[in-house]
Design an enzyme around this catalytic site. Sequence first.
Site, mmCIF file in Angstrom:
data_model
loop_
_atom_site.group_PDB
_atom_site.id
_atom_site.type_symbol
_atom_site.label_atom_id
_atom_site.label_comp_id
_atom_site.label_asym_id
_atom_site.label_seq_id
_atom_site.Cartn_x
_atom_site.Cartn_y
_atom_site.Cartn_z
ATOM 1 N N GLY A 2 0.816 -1.209 0.000
ATOM 2 C CA GLY A 2 0.000 0.000 0.000
ATOM 3 C C GLY A 2 0.850 1.259 0.000
ATOM 4 O O GLY A 2 1.947 1.294 0.560
ATOM 5 N N GLY A 48 -6.630 -8.623 -7.207
ATOM 6 C CA GLY A 48 -5.218 -8.464 -7.535
ATOM 7 C C GLY A 48 -4.445 -9.696 -7.120
ATOM 8 O O GLY A 48 -4.997 -10.792 -7.000
ATOM 9 N N ARG A 57 -12.192 -2.199 -10.531
ATOM 10 C CA ARG A 57 -12.252 -1.171 -11.568
ATOM 11 C C ARG A 57 -12.197 -1.746 -12.969
ATOM 12 O O ARG A 57 -12.743 -1.168 -13.906
ATOM 13 C CB ARG A 57 -11.092 -0.179 -11.373
ATOM 14 C CG ARG A 57 -11.233 0.712 -10.145
ATOM 15 C CD ARG A 57 -10.015 1.581 -9.979
ATOM 16 N NE ARG A 57 -8.806 0.786 -9.764
ATOM 17 C CZ ARG A 57 -7.589 1.282 -9.662
ATOM 18 N NH1 ARG A 57 -7.406 2.591 -9.778
ATOM 19 N NH2 ARG A 57 -6.543 0.501 -9.447
ATOM 20 N N ILE A 73 -8.542 -7.910 4.822
ATOM 21 C CA ILE A 73 -7.083 -8.030 4.870
ATOM 22 C C ILE A 73 -6.457 -6.905 4.036
ATOM 23 O O ILE A 73 -5.275 -6.970 3.703
ATOM 24 C CB ILE A 73 -6.604 -9.423 4.413
ATOM 25 C CG1 ILE A 73 -7.308 -9.893 3.128
ATOM 26 C CG2 ILE A 73 -6.822 -10.454 5.501
ATOM 27 C CD1 ILE A 73 -6.710 -9.407 1.893
ATOM 28 N N ARG A 79 -7.105 -2.715 4.239
ATOM 29 C CA ARG A 79 -6.777 -1.651 5.174
ATOM 30 C C ARG A 79 -8.008 -1.361 6.026
ATOM 31 O O ARG A 79 -9.141 -1.479 5.560
ATOM 32 C CB ARG A 79 -6.334 -0.374 4.445
ATOM 33 C CG ARG A 79 -4.954 -0.443 3.816
ATOM 34 C CD ARG A 79 -3.858 -0.476 4.867
ATOM 35 N NE ARG A 79 -2.511 -0.432 4.292
ATOM 36 C CZ ARG A 79 -1.771 -1.491 4.005
ATOM 37 N NH1 ARG A 79 -2.271 -2.707 4.208
ATOM 38 N NH2 ARG A 79 -0.551 -1.360 3.516
ATOM 39 N N ASP A 98 -7.896 -8.461 9.912
ATOM 40 C CA ASP A 98 -6.462 -8.358 10.156
ATOM 41 C C ASP A 98 -6.040 -6.901 10.233
ATOM 42 O O ASP A 98 -4.952 -6.597 10.721
ATOM 43 C CB ASP A 98 -5.677 -9.060 9.041
ATOM 44 C CG ASP A 98 -4.169 -9.047 9.284
ATOM 45 O OD1 ASP A 98 -3.763 -9.257 10.440
ATOM 46 O OD2 ASP A 98 -3.405 -8.830 8.326
ATOM 47 N N HIS A 117 -2.815 -7.140 12.524
ATOM 48 C CA HIS A 117 -2.154 -6.873 11.239
ATOM 49 C C HIS A 117 -0.953 -7.810 11.039
ATOM 50 O O HIS A 117 0.195 -7.368 10.909
ATOM 51 C CB HIS A 117 -1.713 -5.411 11.159
ATOM 52 C CG HIS A 117 -1.581 -4.925 9.745
ATOM 53 N ND1 HIS A 117 -1.772 -3.609 9.383
ATOM 54 C CD2 HIS A 117 -1.272 -5.579 8.586
ATOM 55 C CE1 HIS A 117 -1.586 -3.474 8.079
ATOM 56 N NE2 HIS A 117 -1.288 -4.663 7.573
ATOM 57 N N GLY A 130 -0.701 -9.894 8.404
ATOM 58 C CA GLY A 130 -0.740 -10.361 7.026
ATOM 59 C C GLY A 130 0.577 -10.815 6.437
ATOM 60 O O GLY A 130 0.685 -11.937 5.930
ATOM 61 N N SER A 131 1.595 -9.980 6.477
ATOM 62 C CA SER A 131 2.882 -10.336 5.861
ATOM 63 C C SER A 131 3.906 -10.776 6.900
ATOM 64 O O SER A 131 5.103 -10.852 6.603
ATOM 65 C CB SER A 131 3.436 -9.146 5.067
ATOM 66 O OG SER A 131 3.693 -8.050 5.930
#
Length: 324
Positions: free
Chosen positions: A83, A160, A183, A240, A242, A266, A290, A292-293
């Site tokens: 992000g 994505g 989009r 997951i 923001r 998350d 948070h 996630g990674s």
Amino acid sequence: MSLKRVIVVNKTFPQVGLDFLKKEGVKTTVIPYMDHEPESLPEIKKNINGYDGIIWNTRHRFDAEIMDLAGPQLKAVTTMSSGVENMDVKEIQKRGIPLGNVLQVLDNAVADIALGLIIAAARRFKEGIEELNRNEWKYGVQWMLGTDIANSTVGIVGLGGVGQAIVRRLKGFDVGKFLYCGRTDKPEAKALGAERVPQEQLLRESDFVILACPLTPETKNMINADCLKTMKKNAVLINIGRGGLVDQEALYVALKEKQIFGAGLDVVQPEPLPNDHPLLSLPNCFIIPHLGSSTTETRNQMAIVSAENILNAFNGKPMKYPCF
């Protein structure tokens, strides 16, 4: 390439990234503070002048003031995240400074977390653990009933890299149908068996709604009270992306009044979430901090890609993951 100088603005940057830069002959300075420490931003502002590259691994805002303080010799900036909502992208682009991020590197780790949240929220892990801790373990065929993933409809907002990795994992759970909105059409969707539909239809038909899109002015609070009322009573919301994607006050009401079945988060707003926040009081809201990674391998790779972004820019090449 003449000797270049890079500043890393958060001391938690993995050592492998620093070693990578050192091996390439780059002189690196690390700000000795973390985001939550009050000295962090003043220390960045005091020391950021004169560097050729910046690794902005912080949630502080990268804006015109920071760029003015950095000086005109600045040649490259990268985040250590996918992000870029804390980056003034338009101002960076206006000044002709290359900006990179770490897309794709964290797709698998974040997708794993999404699967964990889906299972935890659908099968009421939080309620079960709380009852266990209160010595209220009950019995009976109607106790602590959850909702199935098999034969369900899964809707993904943002197909994505992370969204696609989630679909690949869920294929093994015998999901009935995959929907997505975004989009543009995703060429990968056909192979994944995902159908693009309007957001309203996705919310109306999905048993699981997964938010895997970036936070932008257009997506802020995209899940609001009206959206939550559109969702099924048995629906589970997973975020997951923001925290700002969700109107958390509206989510609290929807969960408390059982407009939807549950939520697995998350990401929240703010981070860290105050321990008296109403969402934490709900048995059907499963929140993790948070993560996630947060694997050693992923964070190390994120650091290396950040370093590669900077080095590529120094050498006149496109960044590995350029933002524009």
